[in-house]
Structures are given as structure tokens and as C-alpha cells.
Scaffold this active site. Structure first.
Site, short mmCIF file in Angstrom:
data_model
loop_
_atom_site.label_atom_id
_atom_site.label_comp_id
_atom_site.label_asym_id
_atom_site.label_seq_id
_atom_site.Cartn_x
_atom_site.Cartn_y
_atom_site.Cartn_z
CG LEU A 76 -33.10 60.58 -74.65
CD1 LEU A 76 -31.60 60.40 -74.51
CD2 LEU A 76 -33.55 60.08 -76.00
N GLY A 77 -36.00 59.38 -71.20
CA GLY A 77 -36.53 58.39 -70.27
C GLY A 77 -36.45 58.90 -68.84
NE ARG A 78 -40.72 61.83 -66.70
CZ ARG A 78 -40.80 62.96 -66.01
NH1 ARG A 78 -40.56 62.97 -64.71
NH2 ARG A 78 -41.14 64.08 -66.62
N GLY A 79 -35.60 57.57 -64.93
CA GLY A 79 -35.09 56.49 -64.09
C GLY A 79 -35.34 56.83 -62.64
CG ASP B 58 -32.34 48.89 -60.95
OD1 ASP B 58 -33.09 47.90 -61.01
OD2 ASP B 58 -32.75 50.06 -61.11
#
Ligand SMILES: *[C@@H]1O[C@H](CO)[C@@H](O)[C@H](O)[C@H]1NC(C)=O
Ligand SMILES: *[C@@H]1O[C@H](CO)[C@@H](O)[C@H](O)[C@H]1NC(C)=O
Ligand SMILES: *[C@@H]1O[C@H](CO)[C@@H](O)[C@H](O)[C@H]1NC(C)=O
Ligand SMILES: *[C@@H]1O[C@H](CO)[C@@H](O)[C@H](O)[C@H]1NC(C)=O
Ligand SMILES: *[C@@H]1O[C@H](CO)[C@@H](O)[C@H](O)[C@H]1NC(C)=O
Ligand SMILES: *[C@@H]1O[C@H](CO)[C@@H](O)[C@H](O)[C@H]1NC(C)=O
Ligand SMILES: *[C@@H]1O[C@H](CO)[C@@H](O)[C@H](O)[C@H]1NC(C)=O
Ligand SMILES: *[C@@H]1O[C@H](CO)[C@@H](O)[C@H](O)[C@H]1NC(C)=O
Ligand SMILES: *[C@@H]1O[C@H](CO)[C@@H](O)[C@H](O)[C@H]1NC(C)=O
Ligand SMILES: *[C@@H]1O[C@H](CO)[C@@H](O)[C@H](O)[C@H]1NC(C)=O
Ligand SMILES: *[C@@H]1O[C@H](CO)[C@@H](O)[C@H](O)[C@H]1NC(C)=O
Length: 797
Positions: free
Chosen positions: A514-517, A633
Site C-alpha cells: 500500500l505504501g512505504r514509510g 511527522d
């Protein structure tokens, strides 16, 4: 003259003598009774019943009534339904024209039997307890039996359409809440109503179910109370339906009987020995309904007891009890409603953390089975309690059958159910003065802690792609860590523990990314939650600092204790050696980043709502959850949108998970370019105000639908940096430039200007000038005025 004098003497002496002497039950026309102690009532031939004024508890009030005269209690069996009590000196007269007339001491008519014509011959107090006005032809013109109050007596019969109304209390005869109605269809129903004038509640406490078949004629239907204390409904074909069967052997028929609808809503038949020795009393023969506290079918109304009260059945009768923290609204009305000892208010919750302000009274077995405004299933007892604590609308929660029922006031139909072992949590405020009201600064120290970041700016350029920052947020961790145990003795949360294998299966082998953090990769997954498949987001942490399992779990628990509608909810976690994963609810509408920076621009209204949602989420993190969480953040990539496009802050609490030991400090990264407060780069104090700065940048992005930093060559000077550009436009009164082609925003100038001003306040370089998130939220919502902000960077060239 002498004649008149004679008459005067005659009236003074003869009439009292007459009333004393008369015991044949006859009351001649013109007879008068006066409400005082010396008044002699009109007795029935046997002396069993009396008609007259009975003195009430308040010695100056009297009740026009019929009562059992030969027993010490002088039990009242009939009274005028429309006027409860009258003052001393009131009179009742048997008038030839209008029958019985009740007048107050000033002579003002309060009640009469009315329309008796001039056929009236005399009154008669029958031994049955019926007061009858007889006509000249020996017919009955009016009888008290036809207008019952709350009691019926042996040999009394009621036609369909008759009503018994309970009195307000044992000693107050004004109309109470309950009614026993003999409906036109032949049904006998016991119902309640909230106020005398309102229609009946739809709660039927008792129903004889004797309604006649639709086609049968009405005649012949009547309710009969017989000499043995039994009520029967006689149908047109002479069948009888008995209401209530005595459990005891029926007493001797010489006893007195009555059936009364009491102020507590119980219809009961009583008997009393005729030759009273003084110690005997009325004994219940039978009563209905069987359990008045059980109002499972109730949709409206308070139930047998008042609102917020708990009904306990004791010997077939309701005993109402206010829960701890609640008191009777009317101290004299024990069946009345209870009021809480605090005023529920959502504004108030915002003045401090819910945990500081509120606690619960826990009552095992109590249930208010109606009027839930939210039902959460599955749930746990602890989760239910927490959910109510952090919901300012929640006044009480019931945990039953693994389900949490959230309720607002007033609570209704409270009872001790015993079914499914419910647990009731009733919220109360710990003290009158909520801590932390702006200015009063009674907030506990740990909430305001600022720490000095021992770092200096290590990079050379402001736009270091990766900012090297000493783990300022980690510092919070070190300070707050001590408090974890303190503020959460149990550390209980609603979190589920997952095995790694489960999560491998749920994500289909970590297939869909879904995503990279900054902490790792997020995968989509599916999970069976209570036989329903739910989407989840699984975050695989690649850098977790906590050495021990215990520390990791303490941190995860801290995150798990948060509960706010603008935060992404942590569902559970996995902690198997190096495999540390967090499981969140899945947000179907992706990130704010992908939503915001598109053409055409998303709707202005939705954008403003999202901004306000984020602000509320931050207020919660900063001030309302049990341990202050500074996000560190805030950026559009970390705001997710749920099914209803509510903003949900994600990745909060992660700073704590990333605490490094000293040697690794410098590699710890937090904050993202363009959103980071200037104090990150100075040797100065860092506080929750860093989030305010990032929020300000984000707010301006939401207003303009553009990124904080645009790399493109711009036609306009100063366009590249959003905060500078907005300030310029604001100063030059060119707000329309900010929302070009956005007619919705242009039509909403007031809000637009407010939002821009708030945004500029938030991005002030001097952190002490920036408002706190609570103020920010209030300004956005228009609750407090927004001043004209100063230049955000006064020190810049
Ligand atoms: C009181 O009794 C009168 C008849 O005397 C009746 O018309 C009226 O409806 C009754 N009021 C109530 C509240 O039951
Ligand atoms: C008293 O009432 C009973 C029952 O209704 C009746 O039979 C009787 O005749 C009445 N007495 C008088 C004197 O009216
Ligand atoms: C009137 O009726 C009662 C009973 O209903 C009876 O006892 C009485 O004798 C009657 N009086 C007359 C005058 O008919
Ligand atoms: C009886 O109760 C009613 C309703 O609460 C009240 O208005 C009235 O004053 C009371 N009467 C007495 C005599 O206390
Ligand atoms: C109840 O109804 C009567 C007549 O309709 C009216 O005069 C009275 O004001 C009403 N009382 C309330 C409390 O509404
Ligand atoms: C009831 O009355 C309707 C017409 O009024 C008739 O059609 C019907 O047959 C009747 N039912 C019975 C059971 O008598
Ligand atoms: C019902 O009983 C009364 C008296 O007890 C009688 O007069 C009447 O005829 C009866 N009706 C029927 C339908 O049986
Ligand atoms: C009640 O007392 C009277 C005389 O005082 C007596 O004749 C009668 O039998 C007594 N009744 C009962 C049920 O004791
Ligand atoms: C009978 O019971 C009522 C209510 O319980 C009470 O107020 C009364 O004092 C009792 N009377 C006697 C004689 O015990
Ligand atoms: C309210 O009731 C609760 C529960 O009994 C109690 O702990 C609290 O001190 C009360 N608050 C006030 C202001 O009386
Ligand atoms: C208890 O919950 C289960 C599943 O959630 C449900 O099937 C059952 O009907 C509930 N029982 C009652 C009495 O509500």
C-alpha cells in the site's frame, strides 16, 4: 323577625345534629360539609364507608373522597379526579340543581357532578362504597362507581371506555403516571404516560388480551370486581375471563376488598379483615403485571421508574433506585427521575484528557436496554469502558454479550436484568473544576513538558533530503516512559495479538503493497473479524528500537489506548523476534496526498472538513489521550481518508517506537522537508508546537491544493515555497489567487480568510507565538475569533 331568628337557631343546631344522627345513608338536598377537623362525613348505613373531606398529611389540605371508615387507615377508595386537594374551609354541597358542588373557601366552584336537572331527590352513601344521587323516580342520576379514581370495589362494574388513573404518590392524589384502561374493544391494558396531558406511551405493562372478535357487538362487555377480590371481564356471550389469580387461599368473604392501581404502576387486589384489631392491614391477593421492571417492548418513556433510575422488583413491586452519582430530581418522588451530579458537555471534555476528568461507576447486572446511540460488536469490557471514556457524547455504556452499547442521557427502562450478566459503566466527573482550562494552568506537569533537543543542525542545507535530527521525539519517550506505568496500571487495551503466520496469511504473503514509510512497508490484508471479512493494513516495521519485548509492547499499548474518530485505529500487533508488525484498520480512500493534489480540485467543503478533522485529531493526541503524543511527522501522506472521507491521522506514536541507543541516534529520522518546524534546526526547545507548524503547512496545502514545495519554475516570484507565497498573497489581499478557479472557495470568503489566517498563525517561526492545537481547532470552527497574524518569519531577510 322572630321567625327568622328561630330559623337561624334551627339551622345552627339541627343540621349538625342531623349529620351526626344520620346513618341510614340518606343525604338530603341542601346538605353541606366543610373541610375541617370537626366535619362529620356522610356515612353509609353500616358505617363501613364515608363520604366527605379527609384531612391530608399537610393539615391544611383536605380531599373530597370516599373511604373505608371502620379501619384505622381510613383507606381512600374514591376521590374527585380533577382536583387533588382543597384548602381548609372548602365546602361540598348537595345542590338541588347541579348535584354535588365543591367550592373553595372563597366560594369559587372547583368541581360539580353537573347536569343533574331538577329531578334530584337525595344523595345516598351505599354500603358498597358507591355514592349515588337519586332522582325522584328512585333512579340513579349519578354514581361515584361510574367515575372511578384509582380503585374499584366489590360489586362495582365498569363499562368499556372506563379508566383508572394512579395517583401521583401514596399521599398526593393528583394524577400519576399509570392508567388502567378498559378499551372499547374489550381489552384491559395498563399503560403509562409521561405527563398528564400527553398521549399514552406505547409501553403496555399489562394486557388482558380479551379484545372481542371484530364483528361481535359491544353490548355486554363489562369488567366486574366480585366479592372475592377477583376481576373478571364478561364478554357478550356471558363468558368470563379472570384477571389475576390469587396465590393464597381466598380470604373469608366478610373481608373488605379493593383493587387499586397504585402510584408505582401495580394493579393489585387487596383484602382487609373487617373487624380490625388495629394491627391488621391490607394484604395483596394478586397483582399485575408480574414484573413491571421488564419493559422489553418499550420504545419510549422512562419505564416503571423515572429516567436514569434502576428498577428492582421486590415482592412484585418496583423499587426505584438512583445509581451512585445520581440523585432524585424531586426528592419526594421516589419513583421519579434521577439527575447526574455533573453536566455532560462535549466542550468540557476538551478542557482536559477524558481520563483525568472522568471515571465510571460500575454496576454489575444493571442494564438500560433501550436508546443506544452506538453499538459496537465485538467488544471487550475494557474496550467498552475506554470507548465511552473518550466519547464526550457517551454518558454510560453497557457491556453485554460481547457487545458494547453506548448510551446518552437520559437513560430509560433501567433494571437489574440478570440476563447475559450486563455490566453498566456510568460516567461521572471526578471533580468540579476540570484541570487545564486555558490560563488556569492546573494541568499536570507531564503534559507540558518541553525538552531541550541536544542536537545542533548537522546538515548544511535546509533542504537536506533527509533531516538528521536527534530523536527529539525519542526524548519524549524517555520522559513519558516513567508515566506509562503510572497512568496505566493495567496497561489494558483492546489490542489483538497476531502470530506472524496469521499475518502472512492475511496479507497473502505480503503481496499487495500500500505504501512505504520511514518505518517500513505497509501491506493490504484481509481478516476474519467476527465471521465478517475486513480489510486491514499491516505495517512491517524494519527498524524497531526497543530491545525487549516488554518495551515494544508498552509502546504498542500506548498507541492502542488511543481512540478518536480522526485517528487510524490500531487493531493489533505481532511481536515474534525480528518480526514486529502493526495491524491497522484499512482506509479505503487512501492518503490525503493523493486526494488533494488532483485536478479538478476536490470540493472546498470536504477540504475544510478534512482540515478540521485533522485539527481535532491533533488536539486529542496532544491533550486528551492518556499520554501526550507528539506526532512529529504531520504531512498529507500520513493523513488517510476513511469511507466517509473523514480525515484519519496515521503513524502517530511511531516516534516512541524508534528510540535508538546513543550510538544510533544520528540515523534516526523524523520529520519531512517542507513540513518541519524551524526549531528542529536550532538548539532550542521542541514541543507539541512542532505539530502545529506542520499542521499549518498542511492547512495551507489543503486551502490551495498545492504542495508545500513546488519544484517547478514559477512565473511568480516567491511561489516555490507555499508559506512565503501565502503570506505575500495575504499581505497583498489577493486571497483569490490562492484558490484560483475554485469557485466554491471563492464564494466562501469568510471561511477562506479565516483558514488562511489560521494557517499563517500556525507557521510562525517563533513557536511561542503559534497557538496550541485546541485554539487552532476552535479558530477553524469559528468558535473563537482569529486575529490578523504577524509575518511568519520576521527574522528572514
Ligand atoms: C374525570 O372525571 C370526569 C367525569 O367526572 C371525566 O369526564 C374526565 O375525563 C376525568 N378526567 C380524567 C383525567 O380522567
Ligand atoms: C346499594 O348498592 C347495591 C349494589 O349496587 C344495590 O343492590 C342496592 O340496592 C343499593 N342500595 C340502595 C339503598 O340503593
Ligand atoms: C328505591 O330503591 C331502593 C333500592 O333500589 C329501595 O330499597 C327503595 O325502597 C326504593 N324506594 C322507592 C320509593 O321506590
Ligand atoms: C402533588 O404532585 C403534583 C405533581 O408533582 C404537585 O404539583 C402538587 O403540588 C402535589 N400536591 C401536594 C399536595 O403535594
Ligand atoms: C392540559 O390540557 C388542558 C386542556 O386541554 C390545558 O388547559 C392545560 O394547560 C394542559 N396542561 C399542560 C401541562 O399542557
Ligand atoms: C364480519 O363482518 C363482515 C362485514 O361487516 C363480513 O363480511 C364477515 O363475514 C364477518 N365475519 C364474521 C366472522 O362474521
Ligand atoms: C347473560 O346472562 C344474563 C344474566 O346472567 C342473561 O340475562 C343473558 O341472557 C345472558 N346472555 C347470554 C347471551 O347468554
Ligand atoms: C365482627 O364483629 C362482629 C361484632 O363485633 C361479629 O358479629 C362478627 O362475627 C365479626 N366478624 C368477624 C369476621 O370476625
Ligand atoms: C398499613 O400499611 C400502610 C402501607 O404499608 C402503612 O402506611 C400503615 O401504617 C399500615 N397500617 C397498619 C395499621 O399497620
Ligand atoms: C458524583 O458521583 C460520583 C459517584 O458516586 C462521585 O464519585 C463524585 O464524587 C460525585 N461528584 C460530585 C461533584 O459530587
Ligand atoms: C449474543 O451474541 C451472539 C453473537 O453476537 C448472538 O448470536 C446472540 O443472539 C446474542 N444473544 C442475545 C441473547 O442477544
Amino acid at each position: 323577625m322572630a321567625y327568622t331568628f328561630f330559623h337561624l337557631i334551627f339551622f345552627i343546631f339541627l343540621i349538625p345534629l342531623c349529620s351526626l344522627a344520620q346513618n341510614n345513608g340518606r343525604v338530603p338536598l341542601g346538605s353541606i360539609l366543610t373541610a375541617n377537623e370537626a366535619s362529620n362525613p356522610w356515612l353509609s348505613p353500616s358505617g363501613d364507608f364515608a363520604f366527605g373531606f379527609q384531612q391530608l398529611e399537610d393539615k391544611d389540605l383536605f380531599l373530597l373522597s370516599i373511604w373505608y371508615h371502620n379501619i384505622p387507615d381510613k383507606t381512600v377508595v374514591w376521590y374527585v379526579n380533577s382536583s387533588d386537594s382543597v384548602p381548609r374551609g372548602s365546602t361540598v354541597k348537595l345542590d338541588a340543581q347541579i348535584g354535588l358542588v365543591l367550592r373553595d373557601p372563597q366560594g369559587f366552584q372547583l368541581w360539580s357532578t353537573n347536569a343533574i336537572s331538577n329531578q334530584l331527590d337525595h344523595g345516598f352513601m351505599n354500603d358498597t362504597g358507591n355514592f349515588v344521587l337519586k332522582g325522584r323516580d328512585n333512579s340513579s342520576l349519578w354514581e361515584s362507581f361510574s367515575f372511578p379514581a384509582d380503585t374499584i370495589l366489590p360489586l362495582q362494574e365498569l363499562e368499556t371506555g372506563s379508566v383508572l388513573n394512579s395517583r401521583h404518590s401514596e399521599t398526593n392524589f393528583s394524577q400519576g403516571r399509570f392508567s388502567l384502561r378498559f378499551l372499547d374493544n374489550g381489552d384491559l391494558v395498563l399503560t403509562a404516560r409521561t405527563l398528564p396531558n400527553t398521549t399514552y406511551d406505547d409501553v403496555v405493562y399489562y394486557d388482558s388480551q380479551t379484545s372481542k372478535p371484530t364483528n361481535t357487538s359491544n353490548s355486554g362487555y363489562r369488567l366486574v370486581f366480585n366479592r372475592n377480590g377477583i376481576i373478571s371481564i364478561v364478554t357478550s356471550n356471558n363468558q368470563t375471563e379472570q384477571i389475576g389469580s390469587p396465590t393464597l387461599f381466598p380470604p373469608v368473604s366478610e373481608d373488605y376488598f379493593r383493587a387499586t392501581l397504585a402510584s408505582d404502576g401495580i394493579l393489585a387486589s387487596y383484602y382487609h379483615p373487617r373487624n380490625s384489631t388495629g394491627n391488621q392491614n391490607w394484604t395483596v391477593l394478586w397483582s399485575k403485571p408480574d414484573d413491571i421492571c421488564d419493559t422489553a417492548a418499550a420504545a419510549t418513556g422512562s419505564g416503571a421508574c423515572g429516567y436514569n433510575s434502576i428498577c428492582n422488583l421486590v415482592n412484585g413491586r418496583p423499587v426505584c433506585e438512583c445509581p451512585d452519582g445520581y440523585t432524585l430530581l424531586d426528592p419526594n418522588d421516589k419513583y421519579g427521575s434521577c439527575m447526574p451530579n455533573y453536566t455532560q458537555s462535549c466542550g468540557e471534555v476538551e478542557q482536559g484528557t477524558a481520563g483525568e476528568l472522568y471515571d465510571f461507576v460500575v454496576i454489575n447486572g444493571a442494564d438500560w436496554p433501550r436508546s443506544d446511540y452506538q453499538v459496537m460488536t465485538p467488544s471487550t469490557e475494557v474496550g467498552c469502558r475506554e470507548a465511552c471514556l473518550h466519547d464526550c457524547f457517551c454518558a454510560a455504556a453497557i457491556f453485554r454479550n460481547n457487545t458494547c452499547y453506548k448510551k446518552k442521557l437520559p437513560l430509560s427502562n433501567g433494571w437489574n436484568s440478570g440476563v447475559l450478566n450486563p455490566v453498566a459503566f456510568l460516567k461521572y466527573r471526578k471533580s468540579d473544576a476540570p484541570p487545564g482550562i486555558e490560563g488556569s494552568s492546573s494541568r499536570p506537569k507531564d503534559r507540558e513538558t518541553l525538552i531541550v533537543v541536544e542536537s545542533v543542525l548537522l546538515g548544511s542545507s535546509f533542504f537536506l533530503n533527509i533531516l538528521l535530527i536527534v530523536a527529539a521525539c525519542s526524548g519524549f519517550y524517555l520522559i513519558y516512559k516513567k508515566n506509562i506505568v503510572k497512568s496505566h496500571p493495567n496497561g489494558e487495551t483492546n489490542l489483538r495479538y497476531f502470530t506472524y503466520k496469521e499475518l502472512v496469511e492475511a496479507t497473502n504473503g505480503f503481496k499487495e503493497e500500500l505504501g512505504r514509510g520511514s518505518f517500513g512497508i505497509v501491506y493490504k490484508g484481509e481478516l476474519q473479524i467476527s465471521s465478517k471479512s475486513s480489510a486491514i493494513a499491516v505495517k512491517k516495521l524494519d527498524r524497531v528500537a526497543q530491545d525487549t519485548e516488554k518495551e515494544f509492547r508498552a509502546e504498542v499499548n500506548t498507541i492502542g489506548q488511543t481512540n478518536h474518530k480522526n485517528l487510524v485505529r490500531l487493531l493489533g500487533f505481532c511481536d515474534e523476534g525480528q518480526n514486529r508488525l502493526l495491524v491497522y484498520e484499512y482506509m479505503r480512500n487512501g492518503t490525503l496526498s493523493s486526494f488533494l493534489f488532483t485536478t479538478p480540485k476536490p470540493s472546498w467543503k470536504l477540504r475544510t472538513q478534512i482540515a478540521m478533522g485533522i485539527a481535532r485529531g491533533l488536539v486529542y493526541l496532544h491533550e486528551e489521550c492518556s499520554i501526550q503524543i507528539i506526532h512529529c511527522d504531520i504531512k498529507p501522506q500520513n493523513i488517510l481518508l476513511d469511507d466517509y472521507y473523514n480525515a484519519r491521522i496515521s503513524d502517530f506514536g511511531m516516534a516512541k517506537l524508534l528510540v535508538m541507543n546513543q550510538s544510533r541516534t544520528l540515523t534516526n529520522i523524523r520529520g519531512t522537508k517542507g513540513y518541519v518546524a524551524p526549531e528542529w534546526f536550532r538548539n532550542t526547545q521542541v514541543s507539541a508546537k512542532v505539530d502545529v507548524y506542520s499542521f499549518g503547512v498542511l492547512l495551507l496545502e489543503i486551502i490551495c491544493c498545492r504542495r508545500s514545495v513546488e519544484d517547478i519554475e514559477s512565473v511568480e516570484e516567491g511561489y516555490a515555497i507555499l508559506t512565503d507565497w501565502v503570506w505575500d498573497c495575504f499581505q497583498e489581499r489577493r486571497l483569490d489567487t490562492l484558490v484560483e478557479n475554485d469557485s466554491e472557495a471563492l464564494n466562501d470568503k469568510t471561511m477562506l480568510e479565516r483558514f488562511v489566517k489560521v494557517g499563517i498563525w500556525c507557521v510562525q517561526e517563533d513557536s511561542s507565538i503559534r497557538p496550541k492545537m485546541r485554539k487552532v481547532s476552535q479558530m477553524l470552527e469559528g468558535i473563537v475569533e482569529v486575529m490578523v497574524p504577524p509575518c511568519p518569519s520576521p527574522f528572514a531577510s
